[in-house]
Design a protein around this motif. Structure first.
Motif, PDB file in Angstrom:
ATOM      1  N   LYS A   7       0.830  -1.209   0.000  1.00 20.07           N
ATOM      2  CA  LYS A   7       0.000   0.000   0.000  1.00 20.07           C
ATOM      3  C   LYS A   7       0.862   1.255   0.000  1.00 20.07           C
ATOM      4  CE  LYS A   7      -2.463  -1.512   3.594  1.00 20.07           C
ATOM      5  NZ  LYS A   7      -2.305  -2.961   3.639  1.00 20.07           N
ATOM      6  N   SER A  39     -11.614  -6.109   7.077  1.00 22.16           N
ATOM      7  CA  SER A  39     -10.460  -6.523   6.272  1.00 22.16           C
ATOM      8  C   SER A  39     -10.875  -7.162   4.950  1.00 22.16           C
ATOM      9  CB  SER A  39      -9.568  -7.473   7.064  1.00 22.16           C
ATOM     10  OG  SER A  39     -10.249  -8.670   7.384  1.00 22.16           O
ATOM     11  N   LEU A  54     -10.782  -5.632   1.334  1.00 21.17           N
ATOM     12  CA  LEU A  54      -9.604  -5.665   0.469  1.00 21.17           C
ATOM     13  C   LEU A  54      -9.713  -6.722  -0.622  1.00 21.17           C
ATOM     14  CD1 LEU A  54      -6.908  -5.258   3.266  1.00 21.17           C
ATOM     15  CD2 LEU A  54      -7.603  -3.539   1.595  1.00 21.17           C
ATOM     16  N   TRP A  77     -11.101   2.259   3.045  1.00 26.99           N
ATOM     17  CA  TRP A  77     -11.200   1.024   2.250  1.00 26.99           C
ATOM     18  C   TRP A  77     -12.595   0.892   1.656  1.00 26.99           C
ATOM     19  CZ3 TRP A  77      -8.840  -2.972   6.227  1.00 26.99           C
ATOM     20  CH2 TRP A  77      -7.452  -2.825   6.249  1.00 26.99           C
TER      21      TRP A  77
END
Length: 634
Positions: free
Chosen positions: A306, A499, A502, A558
Motif C-alpha cells: 500500500k 479486512s 480488500l 477502504w
C-alpha cells in the motif's frame, strides 16, 4: 539531580488537548507534537522511537516546552505554511496584541565541518535533519507579553534535568539528565533563567519585533542569530515545498488532502533507513480511558504494498524505492521467516513493557513501549512482500536474481503455512483463527508469484503456484462465505470484518462477483456507525481485550475504494467527503474517529489512514474522470 519519576514538575495545564488538536512536525529522523497552546508535548530523541524528553501527551508531568502569550492558551488560528511541515500558531490577546509562533524541525543546509560528525549509513545531503527544533516568535500588532517555559523530563519522564549556562551570557543553556541520554542545548536571543527543572524566559514584544528559540541535541550547530534563524527556517520551508513539487497531484478539490497526506507520510519516514513508522506516538488510546494503547513507532510489513502504491501513484519514486529497499533488506536477512513489524533500523526484538509511572493520556493505562505483537504469527506478511515486488517491478514483472530469491522464499512460506490459523491482520490477543484475510493474503503471494515466475520462464514453478492460488481461493470460497453470500471474519464465525473489503482491491475476485458486492454493501450497512466503518464489532469477536473502540478510519477509506470498485460511485463520493471533513484542522488523522462526537482516537498521526486516504481519493477521482469521459453524470 532527581532520579526516578520526575514528578512534581509543577507545569500545570492538567487537561489534555484533544488528540486531533496536535500539530505534527518531522525532520525524517524524529517527530514532535505541539499542542494548541504552543507547548511541545511529544519529542523523542535522538530517533522517533527513542525515549521521550517531552512527553506531556502521556502525563502532564512528563515534560513540555511552551512558548506563547502570557495567560492566553487558545489560539486564534493555526496552519501549516503552504506545502511545508512548518506550523504557524496565532494568538489575539485581550489587549489587542497579535502574536505568531512558527515551529519547525530544521532540515540542513550542511556546513562542511558538519559532515565529519554524521553517523548515517549514507553520506549527508542538503536534505538531512539538522537536529534542531526552531521556534520563531513575532509580534504582528500591538504588544504582547511572551512566556517561555522549557521543562524536559528525560527517559519518558523518569529523569529530571539539570540546567547550566554554557558561558555565553544568559542566551545559551544546557539541560542534562542523570545517566545516559541526550544533552539538550537551548539557544535564544531571550534572557534565560532557571526555576528548578524549568528554563524560563519572559519578554514584552512590540509590533514588528521578533525572537527565536532553538533547541538542539547533536554536534550540529543551532542558529545563533535572528538572521541565521530566518535563513534556516526559510531553507526548511523551501525543502518541503521543493519535495512536494516533485509529486504529481490532480487538479481537484481534494488535492490539498492528498498533499497533506503525502507530507505526513514523508514525515513518518526514517531517512537513514527508508523505513516508515505506523505513527509518531505510543499509547494514545483507541478507547477513552481503556487498555487498547499500543506503541506504533515501528514499520509494519503488511503496509509495504500500500505504501509503494501510494508513493508511486503520486510520483514519489525516490521514497517508494527507499522503502522497498528497506523491506527487501529485511526480507533477505530473515530468509522468509518474516515478522509482522520491525524497528526503524530493522530491529527484530521489540519487547513490550509498561511505563507504570505515567498516568496515560486522560488516564488511559497502561502506557506501553515496544509491541508484543512483533512475534505473533501473521500470514499476511508473505503476500505483502510478493505483491510489493510485483508492484515495484511494474507491468513487465521482471525481477533480478536477488528479488527472485526473495519471491521464491515468501511464496513457499505462504504455501507451507496457509492452512494454519494465525492472529490475523488486527493482531488479536486471543487464540489464532482461520482468518479470511490471512488466507486471501497467502493467495496474493501465490498469484503474484506465479506472474513473476512466468516472466522469468519458470513455467513449472509458475504452474504449481497458480494451482496453489486456485486451491486457496477455493478453500476460502468454501469456508468463508455465509448463506447470504457475504465473506465472514474467519472460518468459524459469521461476524463481519472490514479486512475483507480488500478482496476486490487485491483482485481475489472481480468486483462484478455477487459475493463481492454483497460483502461491500453488508459492511456499509451493518458494520458502520454514522456511515463510518468498525474493523469488527467487539461484542462479536473475541480479541483478548476489554472495552469498546471507535470506527477505524483506514477501514472507512477502504470502503470508499471498494464502493468505487463495485460501481457505487455516488455513495463512495459522499462517504469520502464525510471522511475528509472529519480530518483535524491541520488535515491529519489518528487511527480512529468517534462517529458521534468526531473525536479522534489512537496514535497520531496515523500512516495507515493517510495511505488509505490517498488510495481512496485517487480511486474516486479516477472514476469521476472516467465517467465524464464517457459522458455519464455520476
Amino acid at each position: 539531580m532527581v532520579e526516578g519519576p520526575a514528578s512534581g514538575l509543577g507545569m500545570g495545564h492538567s487537561h489534555f488537548p484533544p488528540i486531533e488538536d496536535y500539530a505534527f512536525l518531522s525532520d525524517c529522523e524524529t517527530t514532535t507534537l505541539i499542542a494548541p497552546d504552543g507547548a511541545v508535548e511529544w519529542l523523542c530523541l535522538p530517533r522517533m522511537d527513542s525515549p521521550s524528553v517531552f512527553g506531556a501527551v502521556l502525563d502532564r508531568d512528563a515534560g513540555r516546552f511552551r512558548i506563547g502569550p502570557a495567560g492566553v492558551d487558545v489560539p486564534a488560528a493555526r496552519r501549516y505554511l503552504p506545502g511545508t511541515m512548518v506550523v504557524e500558531t496565532s494568538w489575539w490577546t485581550p489587549g489587542g496584541g497579535w502574536l505568531v509562533v512558527a515551529d519547525a524541525l530544521l532540515i540542513g543546509p550542511w556546513h562542511h565541518e558538519d559532515e565529519r560528525s554524521m553517523t548515517h549509513r549514507r553520506a549527508p545531503t542538503d536534505y538531512d535533519a539538522a537536529h534542531v527544533l526552531l521556534r520563531m516568535v513575532r509580534c504582528v500588532n500591538g504588544q504582547v507579553q511572551v512566556d517561555m517555559d522549557c521543562t524536559p523530563a528525560f527517559d519518558y519522564g523518569r529523569l529530571a534535568p539539570r540546567w547550566s549556562y554554557t558561558g555565553n551570557g544568559y542566551h545559551d543553556a544546557i539541560a542534562e539528565p542523570a545517566g545516559d541520554g541526550p544533552r539538550l542545548h537551548l539557544t535564544t536571543d531571550l534572557n534565560i533563567g532557571f526555576e528548578g527543572p524549568t528554563a524560563t524566559a519572559r519578554t514584552l514584544l512590540k509590533e514588528g519585533q521578533r525572537r527565536f528559540i532553538a533547541l538542539s541535541w547533536s554536534t550540529h550547530a543551532p542558529p545563533t542569530t535572528m538572521k541565521e534563524a530566518v535563513r534556516r527556517l526559510s531553507w526548511t520551508c523551501h525543502h518541503w515545498q521543493h519535495w512536494l513539487d516533485r509529486g504529481t497531484f490532480p487538479d481537484h478539490r481534494w488535492r490539498g488532502h492528498l498533499q497533506r497526506s503525502a507530507l505526513t507520510l514523508k514525515g513518518l519516514s526514517f531517512a537513514p533507513s527508508g523505513a516508515i513508522v505506523a505513527a509518531a506516538t505510543t499509547s494514545l488510546p483507541e478507547s477513552p480511558g481503556g487498555e487498547r494503547n499500543w506503541d506504533y513507532r515501528y514499520t509494519w510489513i503488511r503496509d509495504t504494498a500500500k505504501t509503494l502504491w501510494a508513493f508511486n501513484s503520486l510520483s514519489f519514486d525516490w521514497e517508494a524505492n527507499d522503502f522497498f529497499r528497506f523491506v527487501a533488506d529485511v526480507a533477505e536477512a530473515e530468509q522468509g521467516d518474516l515478522q509482522l513489524m520491525y524497528g526503524v533500523d530493522g530491529e527484530r526484538e521489540l519487547t513490550e513493557t509498561t511505563l507504570d509511572h505515567l498516568s496515560g493520556y486522560e488516564g488511559a493505562r497502561p502506557v506501553r513501549i515496544g509491541n508484543g505483537a512483533y512475534n505473533q504469527r501473521q500470514h499476511d506478511v508473505w503476500g505483502a512482500i510478493v505483491r510489493a515486488v510485483d508492484l515495484h517491478t511494474g507491468p513487465h514483472h521482471r525481477v533480478n536474481d536477488r528479488l527472485w530469491r526473495i519471491v521464491q522464499t515468501q511464496v513457499e512460506h505462504a504455501l507451507e503455512h496457509w492452512r494454519e490459523p494465525d492472529q490475523g491482520i488486527w493482531e488479536v490477543r486471543s487464540g489464532p483463527q482461520h482468518f479470511t484475510f490471512s488466507k486471501v493474503a497467502c493467495w496474493v503471494a501465490a498469484d503474484a508469484g506465479a506472474r513473476i515466475a512466468a516472466v522469468r520462464g519458470e513455467d513449472t514453478l509458475a504452474g504449481r503456484w497458480r494451482a496453489a492460488a486456485d486451491e486457496i481461493r477455493a478453500d476460502v470460497l468454501a469456508n468463508a462465505v455465509d448463506e447470504r453470500g457475504v465473506f465472514t471474519q474467519h472460518y468459524h464465525n459469521k461476524a463481519l470484518d472490514a479486512s475483507v473489503l480488500l478482496i476486490p482491491l487485491l483482485g481475489f475476485l472481480p468486483p462484478s462477483d455477487g459475493r463481492v458486492r454483497n460483502t461491500v454493501l453488508a459492511i456499509a450497512d451493518e458494520l458502520t456507525e454514522e456511515d463510518m466503518v468498525l474493523r469488527y464489532r467487539v461484542d462479536e469477536t473475541e480479541d483478548g481485550l476489554s472495552g469498546a473502540e471507535g470506527t477505524f478510519t483506514i477501514c472507512s477509506f477502504w470502503l470508499v475504494s471498494a464502493l468505487v470498485e463495485i460501481g457505487e460511485l455516488s455513495r463512495a463520493k459522499t462517504l469520502c467527503g464525510k471522511l475528509l471533513s472529519a480530518a483535524s484542522s491541520l488535515g491529519l488523522y489518528a487511527e480512529e474517529i468517534d462517529p458521534h462526537s468526531g473525536r479522534h482516537l489512537g496514535n497520531f498521526p496515523q500512516a495507515f489512514t493517510h495511505l488509505a486516504l490517498i488510495n481512496a481519493v485517487t480511486a474516486v477521482i479516477k472514476a469521476e474522470r472516467a465517467m465524464v469521459g464517457n459522458h455519464v453524470v455520476p
